[in-house]
Design a protein around this motif. Structure first.
Motif, short mmCIF file in Angstrom:
data_model
loop_
_atom_site.label_atom_id
_atom_site.label_comp_id
_atom_site.label_asym_id
_atom_site.label_seq_id
_atom_site.Cartn_x
_atom_site.Cartn_y
_atom_site.Cartn_z
N TRP A 53 0.84 -1.20 0.00
CA TRP A 53 0.00 0.00 0.00
C TRP A 53 0.88 1.26 0.00
O TRP A 53 0.63 2.20 -0.75
CB TRP A 53 -0.93 -0.03 1.22
CG TRP A 53 -1.94 1.08 1.26
CD1 TRP A 53 -2.48 1.76 0.21
CD2 TRP A 53 -2.53 1.63 2.43
NE1 TRP A 53 -3.39 2.69 0.65
CE2 TRP A 53 -3.44 2.62 2.01
CE3 TRP A 53 -2.41 1.38 3.78
CZ2 TRP A 53 -4.21 3.37 2.91
CZ3 TRP A 53 -3.20 2.10 4.66
CH2 TRP A 53 -4.07 3.10 4.23
N MET A 56 2.37 1.71 -3.39
CA MET A 56 1.37 2.18 -4.34
C MET A 56 1.05 3.66 -4.12
O MET A 56 0.82 4.40 -5.07
CB MET A 56 0.09 1.35 -4.24
CG MET A 56 0.25 -0.08 -4.73
SD MET A 56 0.62 -0.19 -6.47
CE MET A 56 -0.94 0.27 -7.17
N ALA A 60 1.97 5.31 -7.57
CA ALA A 60 0.78 5.17 -8.42
C ALA A 60 -0.28 6.20 -8.01
O ALA A 60 -0.20 6.81 -6.94
CB ALA A 60 0.23 3.77 -8.29
N GLN A 63 -6.19 6.26 -6.62
CA GLN A 63 -7.25 5.28 -6.88
C GLN A 63 -6.71 3.85 -6.92
O GLN A 63 -7.43 2.91 -6.59
CB GLN A 63 -7.94 5.57 -8.23
CG GLN A 63 -8.65 6.89 -8.29
CD GLN A 63 -7.73 8.02 -8.74
OE1 GLN A 63 -6.51 7.87 -8.80
NE2 GLN A 63 -8.30 9.18 -9.01
N ASP A 64 -5.47 3.69 -7.35
CA ASP A 64 -4.89 2.34 -7.43
C ASP A 64 -4.51 1.78 -6.06
O ASP A 64 -4.20 0.59 -5.93
CB ASP A 64 -3.64 2.36 -8.32
CG ASP A 64 -3.97 2.59 -9.78
OD1 ASP A 64 -5.16 2.45 -10.13
OD2 ASP A 64 -3.05 2.93 -10.55
N SER A 65 -4.50 2.62 -5.06
CA SER A 65 -4.09 2.16 -3.73
C SER A 65 -5.25 2.08 -2.75
O SER A 65 -5.03 1.97 -1.54
CB SER A 65 -3.00 3.08 -3.18
OG SER A 65 -3.49 4.39 -3.04
#
Length: 181
Positions: A53, A56, A60, A63-65
């Motif tokens: 997490w 990410m 990233a 939203q991806d995490s």
């Protein structure tokens, strides 16, 4: 001199309490809230998913995490459930606590198990749980179930001068016991 007729006097009880000769058993309470939080937070699942997490979140889009909130939810649910269960068990243990009847100053009184002192004369009747070890001093058809301690399925007949062990139950008869431990 302790007699079965009068039991201990108030002065003898006070002297034994002052000497620390009281039935203080270790508390069987559940874990503290801090221990519950630590146990539910510091898990391998949380370390692995938490590391991913954090990675990410750094590399990233947010939203991806969002999967990381599963860690927070899982941990919170575990903490809340265990804390509520611990509180419920503590309430039940207070309700089911044995209240032995002791003879003091010639009067039979019911007291909490942790207030029994050395040499107390304990009145035993059918259905009572023994909260301390002792010696039977009077017996009228006294039978004690020691199966929790010895594994013996049959009740044991007890007569004067027989040992009686804490954790046993009186299944028949009545008697008096002097607390020795």
């Amino acid at each position: 001199m302790i007699t079965t007729q009068s039991g201990l006097t108030s002065q003898e009880v006070a002297a034994r309490i002052a000497a620390g000769q009281v039935n203080h058993a270790p508390s069987a309470t559940s874990r503290s809230l801090g221990d519950i939080i630590k146990a539910n937070t510091l898990t391998w699942f949380n370390f692995v998913i938490g590391a991913m997490w954090i990675a990410m979140l750094i590399v990233a889009p947010f939203q991806d995490s969002l999967f990381g909130f599963a860690i927070v939810a899982n941990t919170a649910i575990g903490i809340i459930q265990e804390w509520r269960a611990a509180r419920a068990l503590e309430k039940l243990s207070v309700l089911g606590a044995a209240q032995p009847v002791v003879r003091r100053d010639g009067i039979d009184i019911s007291i909490p198990a942790n207030e029994v002192v050395l040499d107390d004369v304990i009145v035993l009747n059918s259905g009572d749980q023994l909260v301390v070890d002792g010696i039977v001093v009077e017996s009228t058809g006294l039978e004690i179930d020691e199966s929790l301690l010895t594994g013996e399925a049959d009740p044991v007949d007890k007569v004067a001068q027989d040992d009686a062990m804490s954790g046993s139950f009186v299944v028949a008869g009545s008697g008096l016991m002097q607390a020795t431990r």
